[in-house]
Design an enzyme around this catalytic site. Structure first.
Site, PDB file in Angstrom:
ATOM      1  N   LYS A 189       0.865  -1.180   0.000  1.00 51.73           N
ATOM      2  CA  LYS A 189       0.000   0.000   0.000  1.00 51.73           C
ATOM      3  C   LYS A 189       0.899   1.226   0.000  1.00 51.73           C
ATOM      4  CE  LYS A 189      -3.617   2.368   2.503  1.00 51.73           C
ATOM      5  NZ  LYS A 189      -4.565   2.311   3.619  1.00 51.73           N
TER       6      LYS A 189
ATOM      7  N   LYS B 144      -2.106  -1.549  -3.840  1.00 52.03           N
ATOM      8  CA  LYS B 144      -2.981  -0.376  -3.762  1.00 52.03           C
ATOM      9  C   LYS B 144      -2.156   0.897  -3.865  1.00 52.03           C
ATOM     10  CE  LYS B 144      -5.917   1.937  -0.491  1.00 52.03           C
ATOM     11  NZ  LYS B 144      -6.489   1.933   0.811  1.00 52.03           N
TER      12      LYS B 144
HETATM   13  C1  PBG Z   1      -7.415   3.520   5.508  1.00 47.60           C
HETATM   14  C2  PBG Z   1      -7.696   3.325   4.067  1.00 47.60           C
HETATM   15  C3  PBG Z   1      -7.506   4.264   3.040  1.00 47.60           C
HETATM   16  C4  PBG Z   1      -8.050   3.701   1.892  1.00 47.60           C
HETATM   17  C5  PBG Z   1      -8.543   2.428   2.237  1.00 47.60           C
HETATM   18  N1  PBG Z   1      -8.305   2.210   3.576  1.00 47.60           N
HETATM   19  C6  PBG Z   1      -6.954   5.646   3.084  1.00 47.60           C
HETATM   20  C7  PBG Z   1      -5.600   5.893   3.585  1.00 47.60           C
HETATM   21  O1  PBG Z   1      -4.766   5.002   3.743  1.00 47.60           O
HETATM   22  O2  PBG Z   1      -5.351   7.068   3.883  1.00 47.60           O
HETATM   23  C8  PBG Z   1      -8.134   4.384   0.555  1.00 47.60           C
HETATM   24  C9  PBG Z   1      -9.106   3.829  -0.427  1.00 47.60           C
HETATM   25  C10 PBG Z   1      -9.438   4.714  -1.563  1.00 47.60           C
HETATM   26  O3  PBG Z   1      -8.827   5.791  -1.791  1.00 47.60           O
HETATM   27  O4  PBG Z   1     -10.355   4.349  -2.304  1.00 47.60           O
HETATM   28  N2  PBG Z   1      -6.423   2.821   6.086  1.00 47.60           N
END
Ligand code: PBG
Length: 328
Positions: free
Chosen positions: A194, A247
């Site tokens: 991520k 992601k």
């Molecule tokens: C939180 C989380 C996020 C997303 C999914 N879970 C945001 C972040 O890490 O700040 C983002 C998903 C999206 O942008 O569609 N942990």
């Protein structure tokens, strides 16, 4: 000229027999934002077509998706600021509306697959995924909070836990906690690679979960790195993850391919809010054609190697398929 590749493209039927990549609605996971209360359907301004739903209105929405062939959903809670604190205690509180909703949804639709999000940010007064002390996001102190959150979600009926916080050792910690509490069959879809991406903006608007201070670069990955994604993947595998996730998706198609080629676990890709919003905005301006650009985009993620795609376009894709606009 002996070789004429165009022969394999002469008719639609011929093109269909040589089609290499097929994306079915069952490969898609639809994200839904849940809010406490009743009769609420409030649009996320920066993510048109997506809403914060109260449970009463979310249930018929899920029913509609099921009828379109979508079977999997990932749920995110939009929590009132008054319930947030530095240790995210509301995340495993019995009265938590998200946990109650999971229970109600699974009772009504026992055959669907419900995926959760395990991270502190929707519940944290600091807006970070981990526990903050003196400006530092602490790793080991965060793990017990994630463990409690995961067990509470499993107890509520979640099928697959989705740790999205990028703390080290969380998959193993959560796996052990789940097993100890008797949830051996609850899976873990780890947010393996991520990235500290600029493409989460609309999501943070939806949940009002942006960090109060600083950024997420000490835990989310540097967009410059891909070898590091392999290291994260190897750790998640040994720690007991059932799925690996990359992601965002579109800017990281190479990472999706890399993990697919180096792991036997199913690979999920999160086509994130900012990536969807960009395409929606271009289509609203008449600069791109949604019915063509959207399926091409999803197909590219599948072709790169994703077995599963989390996308805000899941419902529209399933609708297009029902209406015969996409052939499988
Ligand atoms: C939180 C989380 C996020 C997303 C999914 N879970 C945001 C972040 O890490 O700040 C983002 C998903 C999206 O942008 O569609 N942990």
């Amino acid at each position: 000229m002996l070789a004429r590749p165009r022969r394999n493209r002469v008719t639609e039927t011929i093109r269909d027999i040589v089609k290499e990549t097929i994306l079915r609605p069952t490969n898609l996971i639809y994200p839904l934002f849940l809010v406490d209360g009743e009769h609420i359907k409030s649009e996320v301004k920066s993510l048109p077509g997506n809403y914060r739903w109260s449970l009463d209105l979310m249930l018929p929405e899920i029913q509609e998706c099921i009828e379109l062939g979508i079977q999997s959903f990932i749920l995110f809670p939009s929590v009132d600021d008054s319930l947030k604190n530095s240790t995210a205690t509301y995340s495993y509180n019995d009265k938590n509306f998200y946990l109650k909703a999971i229970n109600a949804i699974k009772k009504k639709y026992p055959n669907i697959c419900l995926i959760s999000d395990v991270a502190m940010d929707p519940y944290s007064s600091d807006g970070h995924d981990g526990f903050v002390r003196d400006g530092e996001i602490l790793n080991d102190e965060t793990l017990p909070i994630l463990g409690k959150m995961a067990v509470a979600q499993a107890q509520a009926g979640i099928d697959i836990i989705g740790p999205s916080d990028m703390m080290d050792g969380r998959v193993e910690y959560i796996r052990k906690e789940l097993d100890e509490e008797g949830y051996k069959n609850v899976g873990i879809m780890s947010y393996t690679a991520k990235y500290a991406s600029a493409f989460y903006g609309p999501f943070r608007d939806a949940l009002d979960s942006a960090p109060k201070e600083g950024d997420k670069k000490t835990y989310q990955m540097d967009p410059a790195n891909s070898i590091e994604a392999l290291r994260e993947a190897q750790l998640d595998e040994t720690e007991g993850a059932d799925y690996l996730m990359v992601k965002p998706a579109l800017n990281y198609l190479d990472v999706i391919r890399l993990l697919k080629q180096n792991s036997n676990l199913p690979i999920a890709a999160y086509h994130v809010s900012g990536e969807c919003a960009m395409l929606t905005a271009a289509c609203q301006n008449g600069w791109l054609e949604y019915d063509k650009a959207m399926p091409e985009t999803l197909l590219s993620i599948k072709r790169a190697g994703a077995d599963i795609i989390i996308t805000y376009f899941a419902k529209d894709y399933a609708k297009m398929q029902r209406d015969g606009k996409i052939t499988l």
